[in-house]
Design a protein around this motif. Sequence first.
Motif, PDB file in Angstrom:
ATOM      1  N   GLN A 160       2.013  36.043 -33.174  1.00 18.39           N
ATOM      2  CA  GLN A 160       2.568  38.215 -33.583  1.00 18.39           C
ATOM      3  C   GLN A 160       3.938  38.298 -33.130  1.00 18.39           C
ATOM      4  O   GLN A 160       4.450  39.286 -33.833  1.00 18.39           O
ATOM      5  CB  GLN A 160       1.402  38.167 -32.303  1.00 18.39           C
ATOM      6  N   ALA A 303      -5.483  37.617 -38.558  1.00 21.70           N
ATOM      7  CA  ALA A 303      -4.487  38.353 -37.496  1.00 21.70           C
ATOM      8  C   ALA A 303      -4.065  39.143 -38.252  1.00 21.70           C
ATOM      9  O   ALA A 303      -3.588  40.168 -36.816  1.00 21.70           O
ATOM     10  CB  ALA A 303      -3.579  36.838 -36.878  1.00 21.70           C
ATOM     11  N   GLY A 306      -6.102  42.449 -38.056  1.00 22.17           N
ATOM     12  CA  GLY A 306      -6.631  42.895 -36.287  1.00 22.17           C
ATOM     13  C   GLY A 306      -7.731  41.856 -35.880  1.00 22.17           C
ATOM     14  O   GLY A 306      -8.505  41.985 -35.279  1.00 22.17           O
TER      15      GLY A 306
END
Length: 307
Positions: A160, A303, A306
């Motif tokens: 992230q 990722a 989400g």
Amino acid sequence: MPANPSTDLLLITCASGKQSTALLPLLSTWKHLRLAVHSASSATRLRAQWPHAEVIQTDLYSPSNCSSLLKDVSIVLHIGPSYHPHEAAIGTMMIDAAAHSHGSGTGVLKHFILSSVLNTQLRKMMNHDCKRVVEEALMESGLPYTILQPTTFMDNLPLQAFIAQDEPAFTCGWNPDIKFSWLTLSDLAAVMYTVLLERESHFFAQYPLVSTRAPLSFKEVLGIVSERIGKEIRVLKAPFEQAVENLCKRLYGTVEGVDARSRDAAMRMILYYDSRGLVGSANVLEWVLRREGCTVEEWVERAMEGR
């Protein structure tokens, strides 16, 4: 017979860590959960997240505490405190308490699942050797057991942060060209859930767990991530002392007051990884899950979506 999520009491140790965090969403219908944690902050967080679970703050380095945790427990998933100076002793105490609860088949305990590490035979790494000792104790305990041996987690990479940064960079603690086998926490959680539910068919098994079929270096993995997120990630290598401090900070949140034995374990692992890496086969994970493991590409895509 298979486990019964409506009646079986499941104990998970180190329940605030990354392995448990990945598993717990799969246990939303499990009626009786006991989650053991070390800190008050972890206990508060888990009570808010999983209000139906019994959350116990405790010190596992105590035979009496281990015995108390195992009262009325049907299944224990023991995730040891990695790099803890007494990790092997804690594992042995948990096994002794479980053996008493199992009562040679006459007691309530039905299954002991141990989360270990890939290739515990690699004794040059202290964290592997501790888990090797626990595995041996479990094999000789008379308990019906399953040993899970995960490799390096993709999820340890700060994906992230890479996505958020304009010019992402990653500082590796060892040679970024050395090959590793990789595992996603989601695949590990899926294996744990399968073993929990299917129970007897996994008794007395040792499962080396790898998601990726071909070993990949950190540089290769980060190259795949770079391509998927559309940003080049610079790959750096930290000097040895800095690498040790970085790992201690990741594990404990600080470099101050870290037990010298835990620091030794971090140093040994970094030195080993710098020249040898950690590799294994994806065959067993694919057999247990009846599907292929998650690729690096899939991990990044999930990722970014989400999931």
